[in-house]
Design a protein around this motif. Structure first.
Motif, mmCIF file in Angstrom:
data_model
loop_
_atom_site.group_PDB
_atom_site.id
_atom_site.type_symbol
_atom_site.label_atom_id
_atom_site.label_comp_id
_atom_site.label_asym_id
_atom_site.label_seq_id
_atom_site.Cartn_x
_atom_site.Cartn_y
_atom_site.Cartn_z
ATOM 1 N N THR A 148 0.836 -1.198 0.000
ATOM 2 C CA THR A 148 0.000 0.000 0.000
ATOM 3 C C THR A 148 0.868 1.245 0.000
ATOM 4 O O THR A 148 2.018 1.228 0.450
ATOM 5 N N THR A 149 0.294 2.313 -0.527
ATOM 6 C CA THR A 149 0.987 3.589 -0.559
ATOM 7 C C THR A 149 -0.033 4.711 -0.700
ATOM 8 O O THR A 149 -1.097 4.507 -1.281
ATOM 9 N N ASN A 150 0.299 5.851 -0.173
ATOM 10 C CA ASN A 150 -0.489 7.049 -0.421
ATOM 11 C C ASN A 150 0.141 7.882 -1.526
ATOM 12 O O ASN A 150 -0.440 8.862 -1.970
ATOM 13 N N HIS A 151 1.347 7.484 -1.961
ATOM 14 C CA HIS A 151 2.090 8.253 -2.963
ATOM 15 C C HIS A 151 2.743 7.327 -3.982
ATOM 16 O O HIS A 151 3.963 7.131 -3.968
ATOM 17 N N PRO A 152 1.962 6.765 -4.896
ATOM 18 C CA PRO A 152 2.542 5.837 -5.868
ATOM 19 C C PRO A 152 3.616 6.476 -6.750
ATOM 20 O O PRO A 152 4.526 5.785 -7.227
ATOM 21 N N GLU A 153 3.542 7.771 -6.924
ATOM 22 C CA GLU A 153 4.524 8.453 -7.765
ATOM 23 C C GLU A 153 5.926 8.436 -7.154
ATOM 24 O O GLU A 153 6.918 8.687 -7.844
ATOM 25 N N LEU A 154 6.036 8.132 -5.864
ATOM 26 C CA LEU A 154 7.342 8.102 -5.195
ATOM 27 C C LEU A 154 8.011 6.730 -5.233
ATOM 28 O O LEU A 154 9.140 6.590 -4.775
ATOM 29 N N ILE A 155 7.329 5.747 -5.785
ATOM 30 C CA ILE A 155 7.860 4.386 -5.790
ATOM 31 C C ILE A 155 8.627 4.135 -7.074
ATOM 32 O O ILE A 155 8.138 4.418 -8.176
ATOM 33 N N ASP A 156 9.824 3.606 -6.938
ATOM 34 C CA ASP A 156 10.651 3.282 -8.088
ATOM 35 C C ASP A 156 9.942 2.251 -8.962
ATOM 36 O O ASP A 156 9.370 1.284 -8.462
ATOM 37 N N ASP A 157 9.992 2.442 -10.257
ATOM 38 C CA ASP A 157 9.305 1.549 -11.196
ATOM 39 C C ASP A 157 9.746 0.092 -11.061
ATOM 40 O O ASP A 157 8.953 -0.822 -11.296
ATOM 41 N N ALA A 158 10.984 -0.143 -10.691
ATOM 42 C CA ALA A 158 11.464 -1.523 -10.560
ATOM 43 C C ALA A 158 10.706 -2.289 -9.483
ATOM 44 O O ALA A 158 10.523 -3.501 -9.596
ATOM 45 N N ALA A 159 10.272 -1.602 -8.449
ATOM 46 C CA ALA A 159 9.554 -2.272 -7.356
ATOM 47 C C ALA A 159 8.157 -2.691 -7.759
ATOM 48 O O ALA A 159 7.606 -3.633 -7.193
ATOM 49 N N ILE A 160 7.597 -2.008 -8.744
ATOM 50 C CA ILE A 160 6.196 -2.286 -9.100
ATOM 51 C C ILE A 160 6.043 -2.714 -10.562
ATOM 52 O O ILE A 160 4.958 -2.645 -11.116
ATOM 53 N N ARG A 161 7.132 -3.201 -11.151
ATOM 54 C CA ARG A 161 7.035 -3.658 -12.544
ATOM 55 C C ARG A 161 6.197 -4.928 -12.619
ATOM 56 O O ARG A 161 5.995 -5.609 -11.614
ATOM 57 N N SER A 162 5.718 -5.238 -13.810
ATOM 58 C CA SER A 162 4.967 -6.470 -14.016
ATOM 59 C C SER A 162 5.818 -7.657 -13.592
ATOM 60 O O SER A 162 7.014 -7.703 -13.842
ATOM 61 N N GLY A 163 5.188 -8.606 -12.958
ATOM 62 C CA GLY A 163 5.903 -9.755 -12.399
ATOM 63 C C GLY A 163 6.092 -9.604 -10.901
ATOM 64 O O GLY A 163 6.072 -10.576 -10.179
ATOM 65 N N ARG A 164 6.292 -8.388 -10.455
ATOM 66 C CA ARG A 164 6.331 -8.115 -9.017
ATOM 67 C C ARG A 164 4.965 -7.633 -8.555
ATOM 68 O O ARG A 164 4.480 -8.035 -7.518
ATOM 69 N N VAL A 165 4.397 -6.738 -9.315
ATOM 70 C CA VAL A 165 3.058 -6.224 -9.022
ATOM 71 C C VAL A 165 2.204 -6.518 -10.248
ATOM 72 O O VAL A 165 2.429 -5.958 -11.314
ATOM 73 N N ASP A 166 1.263 -7.418 -10.070
ATOM 74 C CA ASP A 166 0.448 -7.851 -11.198
ATOM 75 C C ASP A 166 -0.843 -7.066 -11.347
ATOM 76 O O ASP A 166 -1.495 -7.116 -12.386
ATOM 77 N N PHE A 167 -1.234 -6.347 -10.312
ATOM 78 C CA PHE A 167 -2.498 -5.617 -10.358
ATOM 79 C C PHE A 167 -2.367 -4.374 -9.507
ATOM 80 O O PHE A 167 -1.857 -4.435 -8.393
#
Length: 175
Positions: free
Chosen positions: A92-111
């Motif tokens: 969870t996050t209140n600021h998705p824009e602050l999260i590095d893309d590598a942490a939420i790329r497909s395969g790590r974050v599917d939805f």
């Protein structure tokens, strides 16, 4: 804040009869060496909840020196959880824009799901959850601005209201 991220996760886990395991990256016992072991030791059929990840890493840097796990340790642990059959990880996050893309790329974050402030439909049903008065709920939903109130704010004020009139008055509305 207050849009129901944690509530949604716990409701889903309850509906699917899954355990909920919360991991705090702020804990001094969570290190690169331990995070993988912690995540791989959760019981089968579990939800792993890691809240407010934006509070721990900005880009790839730690936000707080007390955080003992590194960004790469966190990413590697997430990759290890993917192989943990029957478990689901929620970040969870209140600021998705602050999260590095590598942490939420497909395969790590599917939805990804963004929970916003209440629209008219939500305003109506939040009021109806507390008071069985269709006319008052319609007045409530049509009188308040959309995208202004978080569900938690509505819930707090509606819980404190003793009746429909008090509920409307709590938001500056007349019956």
């Amino acid at each position: 804040p207050g849009t129901g991220k944690t509530s949604l996760v716990t409701a889903l886990a309850s509906e699917m009869a899954l355990n909920v395991c919360t991991l705090s990256l702020a804990s001094p016992s969570v290190t690169d060496e331990k995070i993988g072991n912690l995540l791989s030791s959760v019981p089968p059929r579990s939800v792993i909840l890691i809240e407010d990840i934006d509070a721990f890493f900005r880009a790839r840097d730690k936000v707080d020196a007390q955080v003992k796990v590194s960004y790469s340790g966190f990413i590697n642990a997430l990759d290890g959880v993917a192989a943990h059959e029957g478990s689901v990880v929620f970040l969870t996050t209140n600021h998705p824009e602050l999260i590095d893309d590598a942490a939420i790329r497909s395969g790590r974050v599917d939805f990804r799901l963004q929970l916003d402030l209440c629209d008219r439909h939500q305003l109506y049903w939040m009021f109806r959850k507390f008071f069985d008065d269709d006319a008052a709920a319609t007045h409530f939903a049509n009188s308040l601005p959309e995208d202004h109130y978080a569900p938690a704010t509505l819930q707090e004020k509606l819980l404190k209201a003793s009746d429909v009139g008090a509920a409307l008055a709590a938001f500056g509305l007349s019956p």
